[in-house]
Design an enzyme around this catalytic site. Structure first.
Site, short mmCIF file in Angstrom:
data_model
loop_
_atom_site.label_atom_id
_atom_site.label_comp_id
_atom_site.label_asym_id
_atom_site.label_seq_id
_atom_site.Cartn_x
_atom_site.Cartn_y
_atom_site.Cartn_z
N SER A 116 1.03 -1.01 0.08
CA SER A 116 -0.04 0.12 0.04
C SER A 116 0.77 1.12 -0.09
O SER A 116 0.25 2.45 -0.24
CB SER A 116 -0.88 -0.03 1.09
OG SER A 116 -1.55 -1.14 1.32
N HIS A 137 -1.85 -2.82 -7.18
CA HIS A 137 -2.23 -2.35 -5.88
C HIS A 137 -3.85 -2.58 -5.95
O HIS A 137 -4.29 -1.89 -6.44
CB HIS A 137 -2.03 -1.03 -5.65
CG HIS A 137 -2.36 -0.51 -4.16
ND1 HIS A 137 -2.89 0.62 -3.93
CD2 HIS A 137 -2.46 -1.22 -3.28
CE1 HIS A 137 -3.55 0.99 -2.77
NE2 HIS A 137 -3.23 -0.35 -2.36
N GLU A 149 -4.44 -0.37 -9.09
CA GLU A 149 -3.26 0.52 -9.67
C GLU A 149 -2.21 -0.43 -10.13
O GLU A 149 -1.75 -1.54 -9.52
CB GLU A 149 -3.07 1.29 -8.34
CG GLU A 149 -3.40 2.54 -8.17
CD GLU A 149 -3.08 3.36 -6.88
OE1 GLU A 149 -2.60 4.50 -7.11
OE2 GLU A 149 -3.32 2.83 -5.84
N ASN A 188 -3.92 5.54 -2.63
CA ASN A 188 -3.80 5.70 -1.19
C ASN A 188 -3.52 7.06 -0.69
O ASN A 188 -3.90 7.36 0.35
CB ASN A 188 -2.87 4.91 -0.68
CG ASN A 188 -3.43 3.40 -0.22
OD1 ASN A 188 -4.54 3.33 -0.06
ND2 ASN A 188 -2.54 2.64 0.09
N1 NAD Z 1 -6.35 -4.29 3.84
C1 NAD Z 1 -6.56 -3.60 2.49
O1 NAD Z 1 -7.63 -3.02 2.39
C2 NAD Z 1 -5.24 -3.52 1.45
C3 NAD Z 1 -5.54 -2.87 0.51
C4 NAD Z 1 -4.58 -2.80 -0.47
C5 NAD Z 1 -3.33 -3.17 -0.25
N2 NAD Z 1 -3.24 -3.77 1.15
C6 NAD Z 1 -1.73 -4.36 1.23
O2 NAD Z 1 -1.82 -5.73 1.15
C7 NAD Z 1 -0.93 -6.36 1.89
C8 NAD Z 1 -1.63 -7.36 2.76
O3 NAD Z 1 -2.57 -7.00 3.52
P1 NAD Z 1 -3.95 -7.46 4.19
O4 NAD Z 1 -4.98 -6.66 4.54
O5 NAD Z 1 -4.34 -8.67 3.32
O6 NAD Z 1 -3.27 -8.17 5.46
P2 NAD Z 1 -3.64 -9.33 6.37
O7 NAD Z 1 -2.94 -9.11 7.85
O8 NAD Z 1 -5.20 -9.56 6.47
O9 NAD Z 1 -2.88 -10.75 5.74
C9 NAD Z 1 -1.29 -10.67 5.72
C10 NAD Z 1 -1.04 -12.23 5.69
O10 NAD Z 1 0.55 -12.21 5.44
C11 NAD Z 1 0.85 -13.35 6.19
N3 NAD Z 1 2.39 -13.52 6.37
C12 NAD Z 1 3.15 -12.91 7.33
N4 NAD Z 1 4.42 -13.23 7.00
C13 NAD Z 1 4.44 -13.86 5.82
C14 NAD Z 1 5.47 -14.30 5.26
N5 NAD Z 1 6.60 -14.26 5.32
N6 NAD Z 1 5.12 -15.28 3.89
C15 NAD Z 1 3.62 -15.31 3.56
N7 NAD Z 1 2.80 -14.63 4.15
C16 NAD Z 1 3.21 -13.91 5.39
C17 NAD Z 1 0.07 -13.36 7.53
O11 NAD Z 1 -0.07 -14.69 8.08
C18 NAD Z 1 -1.30 -12.78 6.84
O12 NAD Z 1 -2.27 -13.93 6.59
C19 NAD Z 1 -0.19 -5.35 2.77
O13 NAD Z 1 1.00 -4.99 2.01
C20 NAD Z 1 -1.32 -4.15 2.70
O14 NAD Z 1 -0.61 -2.91 2.78
C21 NAD Z 1 -4.13 -3.94 1.96
#
Ligand code: NAD
Length: 289
Positions: A116, A137, A149, A188
């Site tokens: 993000s 993204h 994105e 973002n």
């Molecule tokens: N939540 C949103 O709305 C959103 C939107 C766009 C982008 N993002 C980005 O997407 C990414 C994930 O966000 P999310 O909301 O799914 O988070 P989340 O916390 O729901 O999921 C993250 C996952 O990553 C796993 N993880 C941790 N270490 C790991 C590793 N070494 N290898 C593989 N998996 C691992 C965790 O176990 C968890 O299941 C982040 O970079 C976030 O900034 C989030």
């Protein structure tokens, strides 16, 4: 059929795996946490079933779900045509993952990150071939949101960028093309600026989250209010992204009050824990009481 390797099976990774499977791709969904994988598969099964009942997908739901195979390490990225990383927003962790992916994935395979906030160029720097690293993204919940994105790092090749645009379209999503790599990219940054003000107004007791959401829906035509968006995304993720933006020198886009941190400390992470700015029923509906 092409194979997509998705790293991280949380809110975003599970949604990305689902839309890839719905679009006919074979998927490896990888997480270090077996519980996250189990939860992701259960959620995907439920969601694909709903999509099928509503007639949004033509194939039997079990065929779609069978395309997704889980993994607890990165080895199967060696068989991937695309890699999409969606692990937690932690730069050191993402760098470690990309270092490994760079060794394992075939040289022609594009390596995308769903970060993000972190510039693609910083992530690409740890790979031998930064030309193939780009940002994809996605917006959450991924099965419902039509936007991705596509971000060009300083070294991303035009071919890989164009492949990213085509890939996003193959998932039935529309790309916003970001041609210069800055922290938080475009959408973002815009949301963060608005949300920062929203949180400060609530924190100062001027207005409630409900009224801001109502105002943004009725006054500005947003489909979903900013506090509803934050609850969907997960407040823990919001705090992590804020910390990352601060570390990248973008303090002016980060919420200054400690409201979000204190909510996270209380376990109020949003929809996923049944309480954030709103309260939710077990099946994720907003509670009226
Ligand atoms: N939540 C949103 O709305 C959103 C939107 C766009 C982008 N993002 C980005 O997407 C990414 C994930 O966000 P999310 O909301 O799914 O988070 P989340 O916390 O729901 O999921 C993250 C996952 O990553 C796993 N993880 C941790 N270490 C790991 C590793 N070494 N290898 C593989 N998996 C691992 C965790 O176990 C968890 O299941 C982040 O970079 C976030 O900034 C989030």
């Amino acid at each position: 059929m092409k194979t997509i390797f998705v790293v991280g099976a949380g809110f975003m990774g599970s949604g990305i795996a689902q839309v890839c499977a719905q679009s006919g791709y074979e998927v490896f969904l990888m997480d270090v946490n077996q519980q996250a994988l189990d939860r992701a598969l259960e959620g995907i099964r439920w969601s694909v079933g709903k999509f099928s009942t509503k007639g949004f997908i033509k194939e039997p739901p079990e065929i779609v779900v069978q395309r997704i195979v889980t993994a607890t390490n990165l080895e199967k990225s060696a068989a991937a045509d695309w890699v999409i990383e969606a692990a937690i927003e932690d730069e050191a962790l993402k760098l470690k993952i990309f270092r490994e992916l760079d060794q394992l994935a075939p040289v022609h395979t594009p390596l995308a990150t769903n970060t993000s906030s972190i510039p693609i160029t910083r992530i690409a720097r740890v790979t031998k071939n930064p030309n193939r690293v780009l940002g994809l993204h996605f917006f959450g919940p991924v099965p419902f949101m039509g936007l991705v994105e596509v971000i060009k790092g300083e070294k991303t090749s035009s071919e890989i960028f164009d492949l990213g645009v085509d890939f996003v379209q193959s998932l039935g999503k529309k790309p916003v093309k970001v041609r210069k790599d800055i922290p938080g990219f475009v959408m973002n940054r815009i949301f963060s600026a608005a949300f920062k003000e929203c949180v400060e107004l609530v924190n100062e007791g001027i207005v409630s989250p409900e009224d801001i959401d109502l105002g943004m829906r009725l006054g500005y035509g947003w489909n979903v209010g900013p506090f509803e968006i934050a609850d969907n995304a997960g407040l823990d993720t919001f705090v992590r992204v804020g910390e990352s933006m601060r570390a990248l020198g973008e303090e002016h886009l980060v919420v200054t009050s400690d409201l979000l941190q204190s909510m996270v400390q209380e376990g109020r992470l949003g929809k996923k824990t049944g309480r954030g700015f709103y309260r939710y029923t077990q099946d994720g509906k907003k509670r009226k009481d």
